[in-house]
Design a protein around this motif. Structure first.
Motif, PDB file in Angstrom:
ATOM      1  N   UNK A 103       0.813  -1.215   0.000  1.00 39.67           N
ATOM      2  CA  UNK A 103       0.000   0.000   0.000  1.00 39.67           C
ATOM      3  C   UNK A 103       0.849   1.269   0.000  1.00 39.67           C
ATOM      4  N   UNK A 104       2.138   1.141   0.290  1.00 37.82           N
ATOM      5  CA  UNK A 104       3.007   2.315   0.297  1.00 37.82           C
ATOM      6  C   UNK A 104       3.374   2.700  -1.133  1.00 37.82           C
ATOM      7  N   UNK A 105       3.290   3.966  -1.445  1.00 36.47           N
ATOM      8  CA  UNK A 105       3.605   4.426  -2.799  1.00 36.47           C
ATOM      9  C   UNK A 105       4.847   5.304  -2.835  1.00 36.47           C
ATOM     10  N   UNK A 106       5.431   5.577  -1.668  1.00 38.12           N
ATOM     11  CA  UNK A 106       6.616   6.432  -1.622  1.00 38.12           C
ATOM     12  C   UNK A 106       7.676   5.802  -0.731  1.00 38.12           C
ATOM     13  N   UNK A 107       8.937   6.089  -1.056  1.00 41.13           N
ATOM     14  CA  UNK A 107      10.054   5.595  -0.257  1.00 41.13           C
ATOM     15  C   UNK A 107      10.092   6.356   1.070  1.00 41.13           C
ATOM     16  N   UNK A 108      10.930   5.936   2.022  1.00 41.16           N
ATOM     17  CA  UNK A 108      11.002   6.642   3.304  1.00 41.16           C
ATOM     18  C   UNK A 108      11.365   8.121   3.178  1.00 41.16           C
ATOM     19  N   UNK A 109      12.054   8.495   2.098  1.00 36.26           N
ATOM     20  CA  UNK A 109      12.406   9.904   1.887  1.00 36.26           C
ATOM     21  C   UNK A 109      11.262  10.688   1.244  1.00 36.26           C
ATOM     22  N   UNK A 111       9.953  10.075  -1.864  1.00 34.73           N
ATOM     23  CA  UNK A 111       9.958  10.013  -3.336  1.00 34.73           C
ATOM     24  C   UNK A 111       9.069   8.863  -3.804  1.00 34.73           C
ATOM     25  N   UNK A 112       8.487   9.013  -4.970  1.00 36.35           N
ATOM     26  CA  UNK A 112       7.638   7.945  -5.522  1.00 36.35           C
ATOM     27  C   UNK A 112       8.491   6.726  -5.860  1.00 36.35           C
ATOM     28  N   UNK A 113       7.967   5.539  -5.560  1.00 35.23           N
ATOM     29  CA  UNK A 113       8.651   4.311  -5.977  1.00 35.23           C
ATOM     30  C   UNK A 113       8.558   4.223  -7.494  1.00 35.23           C
ATOM     31  N   UNK A 114       9.702   4.177  -8.170  1.00 31.42           N
ATOM     32  CA  UNK A 114       9.687   4.109  -9.630  1.00 31.42           C
ATOM     33  C   UNK A 114      10.670   3.082 -10.185  1.00 31.42           C
ATOM     34  N   UNK A 115      11.260   2.254  -9.313  1.00 25.61           N
ATOM     35  CA  UNK A 115      12.205   1.216  -9.722  1.00 25.61           C
ATOM     36  C   UNK A 115      11.822  -0.081  -9.018  1.00 25.61           C
ATOM     37  N   UNK A 117      13.572  -3.800  -8.589  1.00 19.28           N
ATOM     38  CA  UNK A 117      14.740  -4.629  -8.861  1.00 19.28           C
ATOM     39  C   UNK A 117      14.317  -6.036  -9.253  1.00 19.28           C
ATOM     40  N   UNK A 118      15.257  -6.808  -9.763  1.00 17.56           N
ATOM     41  CA  UNK A 118      14.968  -8.189 -10.164  1.00 17.56           C
ATOM     42  C   UNK A 118      14.497  -9.022  -8.973  1.00 17.56           C
ATOM     43  N   UNK A 119      14.905  -8.632  -7.771  1.00 13.43           N
ATOM     44  CA  UNK A 119      14.499  -9.367  -6.567  1.00 13.43           C
ATOM     45  C   UNK A 119      13.082  -9.011  -6.131  1.00 13.43           C
ATOM     46  N   UNK A 120      12.475  -8.013  -6.779  1.00 15.42           N
ATOM     47  CA  UNK A 120      11.124  -7.593  -6.426  1.00 15.42           C
ATOM     48  C   UNK A 120      11.102  -6.429  -5.451  1.00 15.42           C
ATOM     49  N   UNK A 121      12.276  -5.970  -5.014  1.00 13.69           N
ATOM     50  CA  UNK A 121      12.367  -4.848  -4.084  1.00 13.69           C
ATOM     51  C   UNK A 121      12.105  -3.551  -4.843  1.00 13.69           C
ATOM     52  N   UNK A 122      11.267  -2.695  -4.270  1.00 12.73           N
ATOM     53  CA  UNK A 122      10.973  -1.413  -4.893  1.00 12.73           C
ATOM     54  C   UNK A 122      11.915  -0.337  -4.364  1.00 12.73           C
ATOM     55  N   UNK A 123      12.137   0.689  -5.154  1.00  8.24           N
ATOM     56  CA  UNK A 123      12.970   1.808  -4.739  1.00  8.24           C
ATOM     57  C   UNK A 123      12.675   3.015  -5.596  1.00  8.24           C
ATOM     58  N   UNK A 124      13.396   4.089  -5.313  1.00 11.04           N
ATOM     59  CA  UNK A 124      13.230   5.282  -6.142  1.00 11.04           C
ATOM     60  C   UNK A 124      14.577   5.632  -6.762  1.00 11.04           C
ATOM     61  N   UNK A 125      14.538   6.198  -7.930  1.00  9.29           N
ATOM     62  CA  UNK A 125      15.759   6.538  -8.656  1.00  9.29           C
ATOM     63  C   UNK A 125      16.609   7.549  -7.885  1.00  9.29           C
ATOM     64  N   UNK A 126      15.971   8.526  -7.269  1.00  6.53           N
ATOM     65  CA  UNK A 126      16.710   9.576  -6.565  1.00  6.53           C
ATOM     66  C   UNK A 126      17.514   9.010  -5.405  1.00  6.53           C
TER      67      UNK A 126
END
Length: 143
Positions: A103-109, A111-115, A117-126
């Protein structure tokens, strides 16, 4: 009640169910399995009482699906509160770590999650770019 009783499992479930006036749930009053789910023997097999009620009205649970309590009450056998869904959808509807993370759409900082990874982990480019810049500044590369 004998093993070959003419009373169906569905009728036995309803005989031990009481309405809960505030939520609209129909609560099965039999014993549970320690995790809140109640079962009953039906045709030589143990089945969840919520499954017995669903199958009485709709037939077999579709392949790849399970019965979700939309009310989140595991003892509930109110047909209006039961729905056949995939395991993933059932998990994401619940109060689980997976549901909270999905349900989270933003990283702890913030920023929107927009990446992804192959492992399924989400992150943001910034944040990934900032972390890579910090590694380079320390003299380490990604490889």
């Amino acid at each position: 009640m004998s093993r070959w009783s003419p009373v169906s499992a569905y009728e036995r479930v309803l005989a031990r169910a009481e309405p809960e006036p505030n939520s609209g749930c129909l609560l099965y009053l039999g014993a549970d399995n320690g995790q809140g789910y109640c079962g009953i023997h039906s045709k030589g097999h143990q089945k969840g009482v919520h499954v017995v009620v669903y199958e009485h009205q709709h037939g077999r649970v579709p392949a790849g699906h399970e019965i979700d309590h939309r009310c989140r009450v595991r003892r509930c056998v109110n047909l209006r509160h039961l729905e056949a869904v995939t395991h993933r959808e059932n998990l994401l509807r619940g109060r689980t770590v997976a549901a909270r993370n999905a349900s989270q759409s933003a990283c702890p900082a913030g920023h929107a999650y927009d990446v992804v990874l192959a492992t399924g982990v989400r992150g943001c480019r910034r944040c990934r770019a900032a972390a890579e810049a910090r590694r380079r500044a320390r003299g380490f590369s990604r490889l």
